[in-house]
Write a protein that holds these residues in place. Structure first.
Motif, PDB file in Angstrom:
ATOM      1  N   THR A 131       8.061   5.730  -2.907  1.00 49.23           N
ATOM      2  CA  THR A 131       6.767   5.481  -3.536  1.00 49.23           C
ATOM      3  C   THR A 131       5.722   6.360  -2.879  1.00 49.23           C
ATOM      4  OG1 THR A 131       5.271   3.721  -4.277  1.00 49.23           O
ATOM      5  CG2 THR A 131       6.095   3.553  -2.006  1.00 49.23           C
ATOM      6  N   GLU A 132       4.631   6.587  -3.560  1.00 54.70           N
ATOM      7  CA  GLU A 132       3.581   7.458  -3.059  1.00 54.70           C
ATOM      8  C   GLU A 132       2.999   6.923  -1.751  1.00 54.70           C
ATOM      9  OE1 GLU A 132      -0.730   9.279  -4.488  1.00 54.70           O
ATOM     10  OE2 GLU A 132       0.344   7.890  -5.792  1.00 54.70           O
ATOM     11  N   THR A 133       3.011   7.758  -0.738  1.00 58.78           N
ATOM     12  CA  THR A 133       2.481   7.383   0.566  1.00 58.78           C
ATOM     13  C   THR A 133       0.994   7.028   0.449  1.00 58.78           C
ATOM     14  OG1 THR A 133       4.076   8.813   1.666  1.00 58.78           O
ATOM     15  CG2 THR A 133       2.132   8.167   2.945  1.00 58.78           C
ATOM     16  N   GLY A 134       0.634   5.897   1.029  1.00 59.06           N
ATOM     17  CA  GLY A 134      -0.761   5.463   1.029  1.00 59.06           C
ATOM     18  C   GLY A 134      -1.212   4.779  -0.249  1.00 59.06           C
ATOM     19  N   SER A 135      -0.307   4.590  -1.183  1.00 59.99           N
ATOM     20  CA  SER A 135      -0.680   3.981  -2.467  1.00 59.99           C
ATOM     21  C   SER A 135      -0.702   2.459  -2.368  1.00 59.99           C
ATOM     22  CB  SER A 135       0.307   4.398  -3.551  1.00 59.99           C
ATOM     23  OG  SER A 135       1.586   3.848  -3.293  1.00 59.99           O
ATOM     24  N   LEU A 136      -1.311   1.841  -3.376  1.00 59.46           N
ATOM     25  CA  LEU A 136      -1.271   0.388  -3.479  1.00 59.46           C
ATOM     26  C   LEU A 136       0.174  -0.082  -3.573  1.00 59.46           C
ATOM     27  CD1 LEU A 136      -2.546  -2.412  -3.860  1.00 59.46           C
ATOM     28  CD2 LEU A 136      -2.737  -1.874  -6.310  1.00 59.46           C
ATOM     29  N   ALA A 137       0.997   0.659  -4.311  1.00 61.68           N
ATOM     30  CA  ALA A 137       2.409   0.285  -4.464  1.00 61.68           C
ATOM     31  C   ALA A 137       3.100   0.191  -3.105  1.00 61.68           C
ATOM     32  CB  ALA A 137       3.133   1.286  -5.356  1.00 61.68           C
ATOM     33  N   GLU A 138       2.833   1.127  -2.211  1.00 61.79           N
ATOM     34  CA  GLU A 138       3.459   1.094  -0.884  1.00 61.79           C
ATOM     35  C   GLU A 138       3.103  -0.197  -0.155  1.00 61.79           C
ATOM     36  OE1 GLU A 138       3.769   3.704   3.248  1.00 61.79           O
ATOM     37  OE2 GLU A 138       2.250   4.243   1.767  1.00 61.79           O
ATOM     38  N   SER A 139       1.847  -0.596  -0.195  1.00 66.30           N
ATOM     39  CA  SER A 139       1.448  -1.825   0.500  1.00 66.30           C
ATOM     40  C   SER A 139       2.032  -3.061  -0.184  1.00 66.30           C
ATOM     41  CB  SER A 139      -0.077  -1.928   0.599  1.00 66.30           C
ATOM     42  OG  SER A 139      -0.661  -2.032  -0.679  1.00 66.30           O
ATOM     43  N   LEU A 140       2.163  -3.029  -1.506  1.00 60.87           N
ATOM     44  CA  LEU A 140       2.756  -4.166  -2.206  1.00 60.87           C
ATOM     45  C   LEU A 140       4.237  -4.312  -1.853  1.00 60.87           C
ATOM     46  CD1 LEU A 140       1.046  -3.864  -5.695  1.00 60.87           C
ATOM     47  CD2 LEU A 140       0.613  -5.583  -3.927  1.00 60.87           C
ATOM     48  N   TYR A 141       4.973  -3.209  -1.863  1.00 62.33           N
ATOM     49  CA  TYR A 141       6.388  -3.294  -1.492  1.00 62.33           C
ATOM     50  C   TYR A 141       6.548  -3.865  -0.082  1.00 62.33           C
ATOM     51  CZ  TYR A 141       7.842  -0.558  -5.582  1.00 62.33           C
ATOM     52  OH  TYR A 141       8.089  -0.119  -6.855  1.00 62.33           O
ATOM     53  N   ALA A 142       5.709  -3.437   0.850  1.00 63.54           N
ATOM     54  CA  ALA A 142       5.779  -3.974   2.211  1.00 63.54           C
ATOM     55  C   ALA A 142       5.520  -5.480   2.203  1.00 63.54           C
ATOM     56  CB  ALA A 142       4.779  -3.254   3.112  1.00 63.54           C
ATOM     57  N   ARG A 143       4.547  -5.918   1.416  1.00 66.34           N
ATOM     58  CA  ARG A 143       4.241  -7.348   1.311  1.00 66.34           C
ATOM     59  C   ARG A 143       5.429  -8.115   0.726  1.00 66.34           C
ATOM     60  NH1 ARG A 143      -0.286  -9.172  -2.643  1.00 66.34           N
ATOM     61  NH2 ARG A 143      -1.234  -7.283  -1.833  1.00 66.34           N
ATOM     62  N   TRP A 144       6.191  -7.472  -0.159  1.00 69.30           N
ATOM     63  CA  TRP A 144       7.324  -8.109  -0.824  1.00 69.30           C
ATOM     64  C   TRP A 144       8.626  -7.992  -0.026  1.00 69.30           C
ATOM     65  CZ3 TRP A 144       5.832  -5.113  -5.832  1.00 69.30           C
ATOM     66  CH2 TRP A 144       4.696  -5.699  -6.399  1.00 69.30           C
ATOM     67  N   GLY A 145       8.531  -7.590   1.255  1.00 68.80           N
ATOM     68  CA  GLY A 145       9.702  -7.600   2.136  1.00 68.80           C
ATOM     69  C   GLY A 145      10.474  -6.304   2.262  1.00 68.80           C
ATOM     70  N   TRP A 146       9.936  -5.211   1.739  1.00 67.26           N
ATOM     71  CA  TRP A 146      10.599  -3.915   1.851  1.00 67.26           C
ATOM     72  C   TRP A 146      10.267  -3.297   3.206  1.00 67.26           C
ATOM     73  CZ3 TRP A 146      13.597  -1.340  -1.915  1.00 67.26           C
ATOM     74  CH2 TRP A 146      13.809  -2.072  -3.073  1.00 67.26           C
ATOM     75  N   GLN A 147      11.239  -2.594   3.780  1.00 66.67           N
ATOM     76  CA  GLN A 147      11.088  -1.954   5.084  1.00 66.67           C
ATOM     77  C   GLN A 147      10.924  -0.446   4.893  1.00 66.67           C
ATOM     78  OE1 GLN A 147      11.070  -3.909   7.971  1.00 66.67           O
ATOM     79  NE2 GLN A 147      11.044  -5.491   6.390  1.00 66.67           N
TER      80      GLN A 147
END
Length: 178
Positions: A131-147
Motif C-alpha cells: 500500500t502507498e507509504t504514508g497513506s490512510l490505507a497504511e494506517s488502517l491496515y495497521a489498525r486492523w492487525g497487519w504487520q
C-alpha cells in the motif's frame, strides 16, 4: 455478510462478473481520480475499467468481493492466491477500494473481514499486500492487525506524477472450519 446497515458484501461469481465489472467501473475511476493510483496514472475510461475488471474476474487465482447498496457498487477487494507450488498457504490482497461518497461507513473493514474469513476457511494462513507509504490505507491496515515488513521508496508514479513509496505488509490467519 453486511457491513454498514444497508451494505451487502457478496463474492463475485462467474454469473455476476459482467454486471459487476460494469458496476465497479465508477469505483475504479473514482479511486484514481481521488489520488490513489491502484496501477493507473490517469483514470480509465468506463470501457477501459470494465475491460480491466473483466480480465481480473477471469483470473482463476483471484476471488473478488463487492460492497453494494442496492444496485450501486460502493467498494471492492480482491484476493489472489499464490500460483507458485511453494505457496498454497498464501495469497495477496489487492485493490481494496471504496468510492469517496461511501467512505466512513465501515465498508473497507467489512470487505477485508469477508476476504479474511474466506481465506482462513479455504486454508490460507498468510496474506500479504502493498500500500502507498504514508497513506490512510497504511494506517488502517495497521489498525486492523497487519504487520509492516518494510518499504520501497520511489515505487510507483502517482496520478499527480510524483514517485511514491510502497509499504509491504502481512497478516497471519488462523485456520477455521468452513
Amino acid at each position: 455478510m453486511t457491513g454498514a446497515a444497508t451494505t451487502l458484501i457478496e463474492q463475485v461469481t462467474e454469473t455476476s462478473a459482467a454486471a459487476t465489472a460494469a458496476a465497479l467501473a465508477p469505483v475504479l475511476i473514482d479511486t484514481v481520480e481521488s489520488g490513489a493510483s491502484v496501477g493507473w496514472i490517469e483514470p480509465p475510461t468506463p470501457d477501459e475499467a470494465i475491460l480491466w475488471w473483466s480480465a481480473l474476474f477471469a483470473d482463476p487465482d483471484a476471488t473478488t468481493w463487492i460492497a453494494r447498496d442496492g444496485d450501486r457498487a460502493l467498494g471492492t477487494i480482491t484476493l489472489v492466491r499464490a500460483a507458485k507450488r511453494n505457496g498454497p498457504h498464501r495469497a495477496e490482497v489487492i485493490k481494496l477500494m471504496v468510492h469517496r461518497e461511501a467512505r466512513g461507513r465501515g465498508i473497507a473493514p467489512a470487505l477485508l473481514a469477508a476476504l479474511e474469513q474466506h481465506a482462513a476457511a479455504t486454508g490460507l494462513t498468510l496474506l500479504v499486500l502493498d500500500t502507498e507509504t504514508g497513506s490512510l490505507a497504511e494506517s488502517l491496515y495497521a489498525r486492523w492487525g497487519w504487520q509492516t515488513v518494510g518499504g520501497i521508496p520511489g515505487y510507483a508514479v502517482s496520478p499527480s506524477g510524483a514517485l511514491g513509496g510502497t509499504t509491504i505488509m502481512y497478516k497471519r490467519l488462523t485456520l477455521r472450519d468452513s
